[in-house]
Design an enzyme around this catalytic site. Structure first.
Site, PDB file in Angstrom:
ATOM      1  N   TYR A 121       0.816  -1.206   0.000  1.00  0.00           N
ATOM      2  CA  TYR A 121       0.000   0.000   0.000  1.00  0.00           C
ATOM      3  C   TYR A 121       0.853   1.262   0.000  1.00  0.00           C
ATOM      4  O   TYR A 121       0.382   2.344   0.321  1.00  0.00           O
ATOM      5  CB  TYR A 121      -0.920   0.025   1.223  1.00  0.00           C
ATOM      6  CG  TYR A 121      -2.023  -1.016   1.206  1.00  0.00           C
ATOM      7  CD1 TYR A 121      -2.163  -1.917   0.156  1.00  0.00           C
ATOM      8  CD2 TYR A 121      -2.926  -1.100   2.259  1.00  0.00           C
ATOM      9  CE1 TYR A 121      -3.169  -2.871   0.169  1.00  0.00           C
ATOM     10  CE2 TYR A 121      -3.936  -2.045   2.271  1.00  0.00           C
ATOM     11  CZ  TYR A 121      -4.051  -2.929   1.227  1.00  0.00           C
ATOM     12  OH  TYR A 121      -5.044  -3.866   1.232  1.00  0.00           O
ATOM     13  N   LYS A 169       5.514 -13.971   4.993  1.00  0.00           N
ATOM     14  CA  LYS A 169       5.647 -14.971   3.929  1.00  0.00           C
ATOM     15  C   LYS A 169       7.110 -14.986   3.467  1.00  0.00           C
ATOM     16  O   LYS A 169       7.423 -14.888   2.281  1.00  0.00           O
ATOM     17  CB  LYS A 169       4.697 -14.641   2.771  1.00  0.00           C
ATOM     18  CG  LYS A 169       4.536 -15.765   1.733  1.00  0.00           C
ATOM     19  CD  LYS A 169       3.936 -17.027   2.302  1.00  0.00           C
ATOM     20  CE  LYS A 169       3.730 -18.065   1.184  1.00  0.00           C
ATOM     21  NZ  LYS A 169       3.313 -19.374   1.740  1.00  0.00           N
ATOM     22  N   ASP A 202      -0.490 -17.786   4.960  1.00  0.00           N
ATOM     23  CA  ASP A 202      -1.494 -18.764   4.536  1.00  0.00           C
ATOM     24  C   ASP A 202      -1.817 -19.745   5.660  1.00  0.00           C
ATOM     25  O   ASP A 202      -2.985 -20.107   5.860  1.00  0.00           O
ATOM     26  CB  ASP A 202      -1.046 -19.503   3.267  1.00  0.00           C
ATOM     27  CG  ASP A 202       0.412 -19.922   3.298  1.00  0.00           C
ATOM     28  OD1 ASP A 202       1.143 -19.524   4.228  1.00  0.00           O
ATOM     29  OD2 ASP A 202       0.843 -20.630   2.370  1.00  0.00           O
ATOM     30  N   ASP A 226      -4.601  -6.288   6.500  1.00  0.00           N
ATOM     31  CA  ASP A 226      -5.892  -5.860   5.976  1.00  0.00           C
ATOM     32  C   ASP A 226      -6.798  -7.064   5.751  1.00  0.00           C
ATOM     33  O   ASP A 226      -7.963  -7.086   6.160  1.00  0.00           O
ATOM     34  CB  ASP A 226      -5.665  -5.097   4.662  1.00  0.00           C
ATOM     35  CG  ASP A 226      -6.913  -4.360   4.191  1.00  0.00           C
ATOM     36  OD1 ASP A 226      -7.924  -4.372   4.906  1.00  0.00           O
ATOM     37  OD2 ASP A 226      -6.867  -3.770   3.098  1.00  0.00           O
ATOM     38  N   ASP A 230     -10.078  -8.356   8.434  1.00  0.00           N
ATOM     39  CA  ASP A 230     -11.458  -8.434   7.948  1.00  0.00           C
ATOM     40  C   ASP A 230     -11.987  -9.856   8.068  1.00  0.00           C
ATOM     41  O   ASP A 230     -13.147 -10.079   8.443  1.00  0.00           O
ATOM     42  CB  ASP A 230     -11.537  -7.968   6.496  1.00  0.00           C
ATOM     43  CG  ASP A 230     -11.707  -6.454   6.382  1.00  0.00           C
ATOM     44  OD1 ASP A 230     -11.378  -5.757   7.355  1.00  0.00           O
ATOM     45  OD2 ASP A 230     -12.148  -5.978   5.322  1.00  0.00           O
TER      46      ASP A 230
END
Length: 334
Positions: A121, A169, A202, A226, A230
């Protein structure tokens, strides 16, 4: 006098912000609200999604109450601009089960701490001349990674949590997430009494579905945070109950996680609880811990009693009905 920037935004952002302001004005505190514009309606009116005046207003106040905005294709995101301009480098997302709410898990209480200023971002995107290829730069720095990790450990201490989990990751994103993971463990050395571990993003997504009780505090990068926050809101009843705080050293921005919901905007049936819990987080940030706790408990009591609730929770009440019920609960608590 406590100066607060008020940015209602679009759609139901206006409704829930009105509810948040009503609760704040019911408290025995002195607030001075400075209204400013941002979002799609602002773009249609001013040709920009976030005017310089809005940024100036936010910089001149300690905290900003932010409603919700509709995205404007091809234009910059107001909330991302504000986060970067105010250096609110941490996004705090509490994930908590509430009595009276039918959800997947009834015993959750953990916090996701998301780095808020860089990662994917960061805003660095390019597209080639043929428009066949676009490239987004993922920026991860040691400074930001150490800063967000330190805040995560401090939050763990404040919340009396036992562990902090780093999500990354690094097996694929070896350089960028390599820096993030290394920075986390470097900071962890200063907090020997806090347990630490790390998971790939993951694997974390799977663990959140099968054993979310394992987590106390999660710290991660911008995009991963993010998505995971959510998704985690879905474990405890949805985005209508999900507050958030964007925290920096000098400023804070507080907003419900949900969007502007144009399909129901104007009907005054939006759930204000996420905003009211965000108000509680704002009061905590402003060191008004007494009132922060009262607003939080009042919201929990209203949810548990279940007598006044909006349609998303199976009720038929209006937005301000819920806000007024929370105000009554606060009065009963003091």
């Amino acid at each position: 006098m406590i100066k607060i920037a008020r940015i209602d935004g679009d759609g139901i952002g206006k409704e829930v912000t009105e509810a948040g302001v009503a609760v704040l004005e019911s408290l025995d505190l002195n607030f001075d609200f400075y209204e400013a514009e941002a979002g799609r309606e602002c773009f249609e009116k001013n040709g920009t999604t976030i005017p310089e005046e809005t940024i100036k207003v936010a910089k001149n106040t300690k905290a900003t109450l932010f409603g919700a905005i509709s995205s404007t294709p091809g234009e910059k995101s107001p909330i991302i601009v504000l986060r970067q301009e105010l250096d609110t480098y941490a996004n705090l997302r509490p994930i908590k089960s509430f009595k009276g709410i039918d959800c997947l898990f009834n015993d959750l209480d953990f916090l996701i701490v998301r780095e808020n200023t860089e990662g994917l971002y960061s805003g660095y995107e390019t597209i080639d001349e043929t428009k066949d290829k676009a490239i987004a730069q993922r920026v991860i720095t040691k400074k930001a990674s150490e800063r967000i990790s330190k805040l995560a450990f401090e939050e763990a201490i404040s919340l009396k949590k036992e562990s902090v989990t780093c999500v990354h990751k690094a097996n694929v994103l070896k350089k960028t997430d390599g820096i993030f993971k290394e920075s986390f463990y470097k900071v962890a050395q200063d907090y020997p009494n806090i347990k630490t571990n790390d998971y790939y993003v993951d694997a974390t997504a799977m663990y959140l579905l099968i054993k979310p009780q394992e987590f106390d505090v999660i710290v991660t990068s911008n995009l991963f945070g993010d998505i995971l926050s959510d998704a985690s809101a879905g474990l405890v009843g949805g985005l209508g109950l999900a507050p958030s705080g964007n925290i920096g050293d000098k400023h804070g921005i507080f907003e419900p996680v949900h969007g502007s919901a144009p399909d129901i905007a104007g009907n005054n049936i939006s759930n204000p609880i996420a905003m009211l819990l965000s108000v509680s987080m704002m009061l905590e940030y402003l060191n008004e811990t007494y009132w922060a706790e009262k607003v939080k408990i009042a919201c929990e009591n209203v949810l548990e009693k279940g007598k006044v609730k909006t349609p998303d929770l199976g009720g038929n009440n209006k937005t301000m009905d819920v806000a007024n019920e929370v105000i009554k609960e606060i009065e009963n608590l003091i």
